[in-house]
Design an enzyme around this catalytic site. Structure first.
Site, PDB file in Angstrom:
ATOM      1  CB  CYS A 380      -0.976  -0.050   1.169  1.00  0.00           C
ATOM      2  SG  CYS A 380      -2.468   0.897   0.851  1.00  0.00           S
ATOM      3  CG  HIS A 523      -3.530  -3.629   3.309  1.00  0.00           C
ATOM      4  ND1 HIS A 523      -2.441  -3.208   4.023  1.00  0.00           N
ATOM      5  CD2 HIS A 523      -4.181  -2.519   2.911  1.00  0.00           C
ATOM      6  CE1 HIS A 523      -2.436  -1.883   4.063  1.00  0.00           C
ATOM      7  NE2 HIS A 523      -3.484  -1.439   3.385  1.00  0.00           N
ATOM      8  CD  GLU A 525      -1.138  -6.436   5.202  1.00  0.00           C
ATOM      9  OE1 GLU A 525      -0.941  -6.676   4.004  1.00  0.00           O
ATOM     10  OE2 GLU A 525      -1.270  -5.281   5.659  1.00  0.00           O
TER      11      GLU A 525
HETATM   12  N1  GLN Z   1      -1.859   6.762   2.951  1.00  0.00           N
HETATM   13  C1  GLN Z   1      -2.013   6.011   1.762  1.00  0.00           C
HETATM   14  C2  GLN Z   1      -3.393   6.189   1.153  1.00  0.00           C
HETATM   15  O1  GLN Z   1      -4.313   6.590   1.820  1.00  0.00           O
HETATM   16  C3  GLN Z   1      -1.706   4.552   1.980  1.00  0.00           C
HETATM   17  C4  GLN Z   1      -2.678   3.880   2.902  1.00  0.00           C
HETATM   18  C5  GLN Z   1      -2.200   2.538   3.384  1.00  0.00           C
HETATM   19  O2  GLN Z   1      -1.004   2.248   3.338  1.00  0.00           O
HETATM   20  N2  GLN Z   1      -3.088   1.712   3.887  1.00  0.00           N
HETATM   21  O3  GLN Z   1      -3.584   5.875   0.002  1.00  0.00           O
END
Ligand code: GLN
Length: 551
Positions: A380, A523, A525
């Protein structure tokens, strides 16, 4: 017939109530029963989505896009049953619904009260979507005695009478501390905790007594006597070296047998625990250790990265190695040359995160991994930082950045104001509410044929035979990699190897001339399980093993 097991906690928090619930779910499953696990959280936030990860730990996202308590992650990892929005509720959400009804006039002039309105709403939540499930395990957050949890305890007490006899059971987790000066385990806190529970009308059927030493039989008898439970219902819970041993340990102590006997099931099917024995075997006999650096921002509280830590352990299991985690606060890499500290690690992982602080340190970690050919896994925010890194240092765009940090000349990561969610169009603006407004939950991603990720998801099978795959992973972010920079970045070797089905949202990037450099917008994970390690984690750890052997 659906049966309900309510799990409360006493004496102190952090007793491993969530893990115990997950382990019991796994044990009932091993006997052939279907289970669902639920969590009732007494705090006033509508969901944990807006809470700081360093306070509340990770926000666990479900397929259907709910931002939930991290215990739901344990439930899923132990049972493989995908959690849903309807498996986690907070006082805030219950009140939000009740107050909306009140404003609509649904109560027809009646006075709205904790009993029955709040308790009824809690009961409805517990009883909702349970068809076809043999056991609903319902954990109540917090500790008995908290003011906040009273309506929840009252609701589960009422359910004991509302439901037919023999359809509910109450488990209470407590602590039996060892007092060094006296050289003794003490049962009094447990006695007091049960007294508190009984004063609100709940007589526990089973006590899960967490202790750091064996509780002698005479002390177990004493607990049974003073707390009004059967001797066989005093189950000790000793610390285990791995959380994946917990189901086996509770089985040894007779937890599942005792639970079934409360429901009058005296000769249940024998459990098939082979899955758990195999996992235990894999963890206890590793053939080496790989060092993985996690360059993050919430490293003070490891619960902030709960699923990530577990997914790395699963990746280790897939490769029969132990994974040693080095948690590094990314800001430390903003000092000149500090990033050299990464010398000697076998893999670098930059996890999800929010906000500008520490982002330059994460970019420095990505530069290090790219130049030194160390496996890099960006998740992410970690993918977004890798894209900024490549834009600045490979594509010659020194002002490349994310609009999350303010406006910039080259917004290689920017706010998505519109995207499609199945059949509906979702929109979002800079000043929208923060809660529940991210791209959340399960979305599909088309993998490019011939890419590394396609091969990874095909479990190493020859890519030419597997075709290009469509995968589905869970999301939680507000910003997206900007597709308009695709050509420029691919020209310098950063390939967009996974895209949303309509081709507008980059989901995965990978570096061509690198042993393992992958960034994913989702994600992974959240979906990894000990008995089904996520392919990306299995492959990342395999690359780290290669790296270790090379050094
Ligand atoms: N801050 C980033 C966004 O909002 C990444 C978010 C995250 O890593 N879950 O896109």
């Amino acid at each position: 017939m659906t049966r309900y097991i309510f799990i409360t906690g006493g004496v102190v928090s952090s007793l491993g109530k969530g893990l115990a619930s997950a382990a019991l779910g796994a044990l009932l499953q091993a006997r052939g029963y279907s289970v669902r696990l639920r969590k009732l959280d007494p705090y006033l936030n509508v969901d944990p989505g807006t809470m700081s990860p360093t306070q509340h730990g990770e926000v666990y996202v479900t397929d259907d896009g709910a931002e939930t308590d991290l215990d739901l992650g344990h439930y899923e990892r132990f049972t493989g049953v995908s959690s849903r929005q309807s498996d986690n509720v907070t006082t805030g959400r219950i009140y939000q619904e009740i107050l909306a009804k009140e404003r609509r006039g649904d109560y027809l002039g009646g006075t709205v009260q904790v009993i029955p309105h709040v308790t009824n709403a809690i009961k409805e939540f517990v009883l909702n979507e349970t068809e076809g499930t043999d056991f609903i395990l319902c954990e109540i957050g917090g500790t008995v005695g908290d003011i906040e949890s009273l309506p929840f305890l009252e609701a589960i007490r009422q359910l004991g009478n509302d439901l037919p006899r023999g359809q509910t059971a109450y488990i209470h987790a407590t602590l039996v501390p060892f007092i060094k000066a006296a050289g003794e385990l003490k049962t009094k806190p447990t006695q007091h905790s049960v007294k508190e529970l009984r004063s609100i009308g709940i007589q526990p059927d089973i006590l899960l007594c967490r202790a750091e030493r064996e509780i002698p039989a005479h002390e177990q008898r004493k607990i049974a006597l003073f707390c009004n439970v059967r001797e066989s219902a005093v189950i000790q819970g000793l610390d285990c070296s791995s959380i994946y041993e917990v189901p086996l340990a509770y089985h040894e102590e007779g937890l599942d047998r005792e639970v079934l006997s409360i429901f009058g099931i005296e000769s249940p099917p024998e459990p098939d625990l082979s899955r758990w024995r195999e996992i235990h075997g894999r963890i206890s006999s590793p053939e080496g250790t790989v060092k993985i650096a996690i360059v993050g921002k919430y490293t003070d509280l490891q619960d902030a990265y709960k699923s990530l830590g577990e997914a790395l352990v699963h990746g280790g299991m897939a490769n029969q190695v132990k994974v040693e985690l080095q948690w590094i606060e990314s800001e430390t890499f903003e000092q000149p040359d500090a990033v050299q500290r990464l010398e000697g690690v076998d893999g670098i992982l930059v996890p999800g995160g929010f906000g500008e602080r520490g982002s330059e340190g994460k970019i420095a970690a990505a530069t290090f991994a790219r130049k030194k050919n160390v496996p890099y896994f960006g998740i992410c925010f970690g993918m977004q930082m890798a894209v900024i890194e490549a834009a600045r240092n490979l594509a010659g765009l020194p002002d490349a950045s994310s609009t999350e940090f303010g406006s910039c000349n080259d917004p290689v990561v920017g706010l998505m104001t519109e995207w499609s969610d199945g059949n509906s169009l979702q929109t979002r603006g800079m000043d929208d509410d923060k809660g529940g407004t991210m791209r959340l939950g399960q979305y599909q991603c088309q993998l490019q044929q011939g890419s590394k990720v396609n091969q990874v998801y095909a479990n190493g099978a020859d890519d030419s035979t597997s075709g290009s795959m469509m995968i589905s992973e869970r999301h939680r972010h507000r910003y997206e990699v900007n597709i308009n920079y695709r050509e420029k970045l691919e020209a310098v070797g950063l390939h967009f190897s996974g895209l949303s089905p309509d081709g507008s949202l980059p989901e995965i990037v990978e570096l061509k001339d690198h042993p393992w450099f992958i960034g994913v917008q989702f994600h992974p994970e959240l979906k990894s399980k000990p008995f089904e390690p996520h392919p990306l984690f299995a492959s990342f750890i395999a690359a780290a093993v290669d790296q270790m052997r090379m050094v």
